[in-house]
Design an enzyme around this catalytic site. Sequence first.
Site, PDB file in Angstrom:
ATOM      1  N   HIS A 183       0.840  -1.198   0.000  1.00 39.36           N
ATOM      2  CA  HIS A 183       0.000   0.000   0.000  1.00 39.36           C
ATOM      3  C   HIS A 183       0.872   1.243   0.000  1.00 39.36           C
ATOM      4  O   HIS A 183       1.998   1.236   0.508  1.00 39.36           O
ATOM      5  CB  HIS A 183      -0.996   0.005   1.161  1.00 39.36           C
ATOM      6  CG  HIS A 183      -0.379   0.065   2.536  1.00 39.36           C
ATOM      7  ND1 HIS A 183       0.050   1.241   3.096  1.00 39.36           N
ATOM      8  CD2 HIS A 183      -0.149  -0.896   3.459  1.00 39.36           C
ATOM      9  CE1 HIS A 183       0.517   1.004   4.308  1.00 39.36           C
ATOM     10  NE2 HIS A 183       0.428  -0.291   4.556  1.00 39.36           N
ATOM     11  N   ASP A 197      -0.382   4.442   0.985  1.00 39.08           N
ATOM     12  CA  ASP A 197      -0.731   5.437   1.992  1.00 39.08           C
ATOM     13  C   ASP A 197       0.001   5.138   3.299  1.00 39.08           C
ATOM     14  O   ASP A 197       0.496   4.038   3.510  1.00 39.08           O
ATOM     15  CB  ASP A 197      -2.257   5.504   2.203  1.00 39.08           C
ATOM     16  CG  ASP A 197      -2.880   4.161   2.573  1.00 39.08           C
ATOM     17  OD1 ASP A 197      -2.318   3.109   2.201  1.00 39.08           O
ATOM     18  OD2 ASP A 197      -3.937   4.151   3.236  1.00 39.08           O
ATOM     19  N   ASP A 255       6.328   1.148   7.421  1.00 37.15           N
ATOM     20  CA  ASP A 255       4.941   0.831   7.027  1.00 37.15           C
ATOM     21  C   ASP A 255       4.489   1.775   5.919  1.00 37.15           C
ATOM     22  O   ASP A 255       3.921   2.800   6.190  1.00 37.15           O
ATOM     23  CB  ASP A 255       4.027   0.923   8.238  1.00 37.15           C
ATOM     24  CG  ASP A 255       2.580   0.593   7.921  1.00 37.15           C
ATOM     25  OD1 ASP A 255       2.331  -0.035   6.885  1.00 37.15           O
ATOM     26  OD2 ASP A 255       1.696   0.994   8.701  1.00 37.15           O
ATOM     27  N   GLU A 283      -5.135   1.791   2.200  1.00 36.50           N
ATOM     28  CA  GLU A 283      -5.153   0.629   3.092  1.00 36.50           C
ATOM     29  C   GLU A 283      -5.611   1.027   4.482  1.00 36.50           C
ATOM     30  O   GLU A 283      -6.256   0.257   5.179  1.00 36.50           O
ATOM     31  CB  GLU A 283      -3.755  -0.001   3.157  1.00 36.50           C
ATOM     32  CG  GLU A 283      -3.699  -1.315   3.931  1.00 36.50           C
ATOM     33  CD  GLU A 283      -3.275  -1.164   5.389  1.00 36.50           C
ATOM     34  OE1 GLU A 283      -3.346  -2.155   6.119  1.00 36.50           O
ATOM     35  OE2 GLU A 283      -2.876  -0.053   5.806  1.00 36.50           O
TER      36      GLU A 283
HETATM   37 ZN   LIG Z   1       0.825  -1.113   6.454  1.00 40.90          ZN
END
Ligand SMILES: [Zn+2]
Length: 466
Positions: free
Chosen positions: A91, A93, A124, A158
Amino acid sequence: VKHNRRLANWDAYEAEVVELTAALVQVDTSNPASDPTGQPGNETGCAEILAARFEADGIETEIIEPAPGRGSVVARLRGSGDGPSLLLFGHLDVAPAANPELWTYPPFSATVEYGEMWGRGTVDMKSLVAQEAIALLYFAREGLPLSGDLMFASVADEKTRGPHGAQHLLRARPETVTAPYVVNEGGGFPVRLGDARAYVIDVAERGMMWLDIEVRGRAGHSSMPGSADNALVKAAEIASKLARHEPRHTAIPLVRRFLASMLQHQFGPGGDAVADLWFKRPNGRAIGQALVPDPRHRGGFDAMLGPTLSPTTLSTTGYVNVVPDAASLGCDCRFLPGQGRAEIYEELQRAGLELDAVEITEISYYEGSESPIDNPFYQALAETLGEVAPAWPVEPFLLPTASDSTLLRNNGSIVYGFQPVTPSDGRAVQRVHQVDERLSLDSIKFGADALIRVGQRVLGTPLPPD
Ligand SMILES: [Zn+2]
């Protein structure tokens, strides 16, 4: 012994994966926006960076943008069709960086200092997106033969469960995200429990149910609180009950296997019995405290043992001089794969919430998911970890949080969370969604190398023997 053999022509790719991670981090794709008046996501900025790289190497690629700025990027290297396809998923975002002044370096600067890249999304998960992109570019540029297709999809949205991202692609363009095997975020990192250590492959994740609990009272003048019934205080008391509650533990086979295996390092064959004790109330609490003394670390293990109830928001409408007649309490409830609403409502009641006295609205509900591990794809990941981190055992793992993996598992794919960091970089994972999120440059390179080795194993082009 094949350990640590370098990939062909790897030096240039190492530099490129670091540079690409930085380029992606420098695009603010906060979802929701860091500034409350801003637009969420803006993932198209990242999608364009990736699409341009793929196109420059002649790789079939496309940006899919169901709403302005909310772009996802997909790409594909065609294989001969003689084997299963592998999708490298991610993802674009990131969680908002609401208080940039608290960061050591600006959250979207991708500053490199002390051998680490600092910034929102470094862990992340823009590093993994960059690693996946480099894997695709590596196979394309090196002209390696592929049996199945090597696919790439990095999606928007996400953080709000994908209406503009994974959900949209699954509905409108399922061929772009449908493959037998999928790599996603959520595992591949080193975990320690006492003296035991292991690299974990995320094969399952918990379900979640977000609740709004509406509490009623009786309004009154706040100068005479005794004549009113304060809904805020009632809601706060409920929040306190939910937070203190200890939900029942359930030993699902995956978690029991993981804990027993970790504990056998410390207790030998007795590790099995210690794992069983950990699941048992009330003494399991003492076991958990003894095994994982640091409460910040224990929270992750607790979340693998059973449901969790986590009150997170509390609001009233009104003025400081009015006792409120209504208050709204938000609670994030999570549960194990195989569990669902019934277990959560049971725990709410066991916590002392009188269901008749409040009005509960479900804001969202997603079940957990689990992929089997008796297949060549799991073998490929485990063998790869054995190659890049030979001293570490590998264990299948339950991710306590949630990701797009469940949506993809529900679409029929075997999905594993696999984002390897170096053995010394395990702490990076704990900084996800936090201030000063950062990842070592060594991990950024290490993960890209590991992904390419996975691709070689799954897509039928193993490293030639020494
Ligand atoms: Zn993530």
